[in-house]
Design an enzyme around this catalytic site. Structure first.
Site, PDB file in Angstrom:
ATOM      1  N   VAL A 164       0.896  -0.978   0.000  1.00 58.86           N
ATOM      2  CA  VAL A 164       0.164   0.427  -0.531  1.00 58.86           C
ATOM      3  C   VAL A 164       0.800   1.312  -0.271  1.00 58.86           C
ATOM      4  CG1 VAL A 164      -1.321   1.290   1.286  1.00 58.86           C
ATOM      5  CG2 VAL A 164      -1.700  -1.374   1.228  1.00 58.86           C
ATOM      6  N   ASP A 165       1.613   1.340   0.458  1.00 62.06           N
ATOM      7  CA  ASP A 165       3.176   2.852   0.995  1.00 62.06           C
ATOM      8  C   ASP A 165       3.704   2.839   0.219  1.00 62.06           C
ATOM      9  OD1 ASP A 165       4.228   4.126   2.282  1.00 62.06           O
ATOM     10  OD2 ASP A 165       5.417   3.520   3.515  1.00 62.06           O
ATOM     11  N   ASP A 166       4.099   1.921  -1.093  1.00 64.19           N
ATOM     12  CA  ASP A 166       4.948   2.082  -2.189  1.00 64.19           C
ATOM     13  C   ASP A 166       3.767   2.723  -3.710  1.00 64.19           C
ATOM     14  OD1 ASP A 166       7.371   0.541  -2.800  1.00 64.19           O
ATOM     15  OD2 ASP A 166       6.759  -0.242  -1.334  1.00 64.19           O
TER      16      ASP A 166
ATOM     17  N   ARG B 199       0.383   8.584   4.315  1.00 65.68           N
ATOM     18  CA  ARG B 199       0.549   8.272   2.910  1.00 65.68           C
ATOM     19  C   ARG B 199      -1.084   8.200   1.970  1.00 65.68           C
ATOM     20  NH1 ARG B 199       5.041   9.244   3.776  1.00 65.68           N
ATOM     21  NH2 ARG B 199       6.168   6.801   4.590  1.00 65.68           N
TER      22      ARG B 199
END
Length: 653
Positions: free
Chosen positions: A386-388, A463
């Site tokens: 999810v972050d990437d 993010r």
């Protein structure tokens, strides 16, 4: 050799800042791969290179004396003054890392009478000896037949056959736990023995006869009632003899699960522990060295090596998606035709890396959403991050806004849909799964590391808020964002900071959330901003930088503890303060001056300290790219905001 000055001087002039930006951006572009991406080394502690050496001897592979000599140089260099090995630069002694490093050095050929080995042995014995090691180290010791299997918590392979509603199921733990655990289940069922052709043993690290060792005590973070309940379950499982046919079916289920996720040369889960365990599992199952599955699993491990002229080590994984996306952000902030063109080239490399055709393990909680994320590594289709994904989307969106045609529109739309679907019920996001909050499982004896789960966190949630707000003007009014912002408000610490799960720590979390709140339209005069700004200003170091280390994850942590300044953490603090509207604050000027003053002749910043987190309290990371792109990003933003008519940050990061 980088020449830097640590002495505060007068504020950096505009021309000095321009020169720093030019030097850093030129050096960063020079490191771009021919196909457009960036990838920098990712370093952990002594554990991974030690385990790499031990894996080779476990399998009785031909000795690569030159490689082992370089790994030995690395292990000796990172030994701490306390005699053992820490989990991060200048960190405290860690028993399990020290046992593995000592064992690897002895396996390589270091004499037990060598001064560094004597110091290590004395430090290990002074802290209770190797019997005080954690569960994963105990597993290694059992595989080498140093301690009995009764000293390792029971994890029957029949777990593979449990129904989804059962209190323990693979779907209920994190992706990294799944990929590490499944091949371990087979190893524990078959109990193979390391070849260890040199016959190396480490009895000298124990205070008692190793064969007398029992189970490990409760870990500090585990709750006594739950722990003793699960210890009772462990005792019951030891008394059960599972039918042979059932056990065989479970082993077949486990090996099929691994084979489905083997991920070619990028390896199971694309992380070293899972990849190494898969190699040992195939070996235990009798797969020949050249069997396609075993061979490719073994090759995946080899691709993690970072070998230099005088030393080498094994990385825990590689980070090309993360490195490329963040580098693109920095270059887009720098601006100008060349930087923008190279950033777009990097983003074009990312387009085909998006996972659109594999429904990964995340479908256990979200079966009805379509794939659309990016992984962290070159390939890891079952485990998009999810972050990437959020970071990639924000860079693509910004590149489109800078005049590029809308070649990224379809990628952004698919990612947005996936991110929205991955929101947890509490309004937040985890890294790889939704609603992974079965906290009672962290109390099982196997989970003494306390990192079995992937719950929602402040930094990943921030993010996602940043991404959704940046790409959609109407997003701040949506119920999705309102729930997420409410989560961020609830999780602000009393002192004003936010916890950082994937970066060290409160500086990282606070930067992330301030960017998100700004993107979501929360005004800089809000109480959340004011408390956070006051905290960041208060913890600034006298040299103008900011620093924080792994001690901030301690269970008994009671507030910020000063640590030496680093370039990446200084950049995070500056980016957070600028997101809060504090461009002209004296603390910002001092931070910019620190970055300009400490930049090396090569255009980058020297940062031996670890600023990232694998698992709090047990595993930390040093991204070699962080001091290359984060300081550049902060300097470029400062220049842009001081020269602009508007002093507000327009982007989610």
């Amino acid at each position: 050799m980088n020449r830097v000055s640590l002495e505060p001087k007068s504020s950096a002039s505009a021309s000095t800042v321009d020169h720093s930006i030019e030097a850093a951006s030129h050096a960063l572009i020079a490191l771009q791969q021919p196909d457009g991406h960036w990838v920098f080394e990712l370093e952990a502690d002594a554990t991974i290179p030690a385990e790499y050496v031990l894996l080779r001897h476990y399998l009785a592979e031909p000795i690569d004396a030159a490689l082992e000599a370089k790994i030995a140089v690395y292990l000796r260099r990172i030994q701490g003054d306390h005699g053992g090995w820490p989990l991060f630069h200048d960190g405290a002694f860690d028993l399990s890392a020290s046992v593995k490093a000592y064992f690897a050095l002895k396996m390589i050929g270091d004499s037990v009478d060598a001064p560094h080995m004597v110091r290590a042995r004395e430090a290990i014995r002074a802290r209770g000896g190797a019997s005080r090691s954690n569960v994963f180290t105990r597993m290694m010791l059992a595989l080498f037949d140093f301690i009995p299997w009764r000293a390792v918590p029971v994890m029957p392979v029949e777990i593979m056959l449990l129904p989804k509603w059962f209190p323990f199921h693979l779907d209920k733990v994190s992706y990294w736990s799944r990929t590490v655990l499944v091949p371990l289940l087979v190893l524990q069922a078959l109990k193979p023995r390391a070849r260890n052709p040199k016959g190396i043993a480490i009895e000298e690290l124990f205070l008692e006869p190793p064969h007398t060792i029992g189970l490990a005590p409760k870990a500090p973070q585990q709750k006594a009632l739950w722990f003793w309940f699960f210890r009772g379950v462990d005792l019951v499982l030891r008394a059960i003899t599972f039918p042979r046919r059932l056990r065989q079916r479970a082993i077949e289920r486990a090996s099929a699960w691994v084979a489905e996720r083997l991920n070619g040369e990028d390896g199971l889960g694309a992380i070293f522990p899972a990849m190494a365990n898969s190699v040992m599992m195939f070996d235990a199952l009798g797969y020949a060295e050249h069997h396609p599955q075993r061979a490719i699993a073994r090759k995946s491990v080899e691709k993690l090596l970072a070998v230099h002229e005088h030393e080498g080590y094994c990385q825990p994984c590689v980070s090309p998606i993360w490195d490329t996306a963040l580098t693109c952000h920095a270059l887009l902030e720098v601006g100008g035709d060349r930087a923008a063109a190279q950033a777009r080239k990097g983003l074009e490399w990312l387009v085909p890396k998006q996972i659109l055709d594999v429904k990964g393990d995340w479908i256990a909680r979200r079966p009805n959403i379509r794939p659309g994320g990016w992984a962290f590594q070159y390939a890891n289709p079952h485990y998009p991050d999810v972050d990437d994904t959020a970071v990639v989307v924000m860079a693509m969106d910004r590149a489109q806004g800078s005049g590029a045609h809308d070649k990224f529109r379809a990628s952004i739309a698919a990612a947005r849909e996936w991110i929205l679907g991955m929101q947890s019920d509490n309004g937040a996001w985890g890294a790889f799964d939704a609603d992974n909050e079965y906290y009672y499982l962290n109390n099982i004896p196997f989970a003494d590391h306390g990192a079995l789960l992937d719950p929602p966190t402040e930094d990943v949630t921030a993010r996602c808020v940043s991404m959704l707000a940046q790409i959609d003007d109407t997003a701040p009014k949506s119920a999705v964002l309102a729930r997420a912002v409410d989560y961020l408000r609830r999780t602000q610490m009393e002192e004003g900071s936010w916890y950082g799960r994937w970066g060290m720590n409160y500086i990282y979390g606070t930067w992330s959330v301030l960017c998100a709140l700004n993107a979501a339209g929360v005004g800089p005069a809000s109480p959340e901003f004011r408390r956070a700004v006051a905290w960041l200003v208060r913890i600034q170091n006298p040299d103008g930088g900011w620093g924080e280390d792994g001690a901030s994850y301690q269970l008994d942590y009671r507030g910020y503890e000063r640590a030496p300044s680093t370039a990446s953490q200084t950049a995070w603090a500056l980016l957070g303060l600028m997101a809060a509207g504090e461009i002209d604050h004296p603390a910002v000027k001092r931070g910019i001056d620190y970055l300009a003053r400490t930049q090396g002749d090569d255009g980058f910043w020297n940062e031996p300290r670890y600023t990232a987190t694998g698992f709090p309290r047990v595993f930390y990371l040093r991204y070699h790219g962080y001091p290359k792109f984060f300081p550049l990003w902060a300097l470029a933003r400062y220049r842009n905001l001081t020269n602009a008519n508007s002093r507000s940050v327009r982007y989610g990061m």
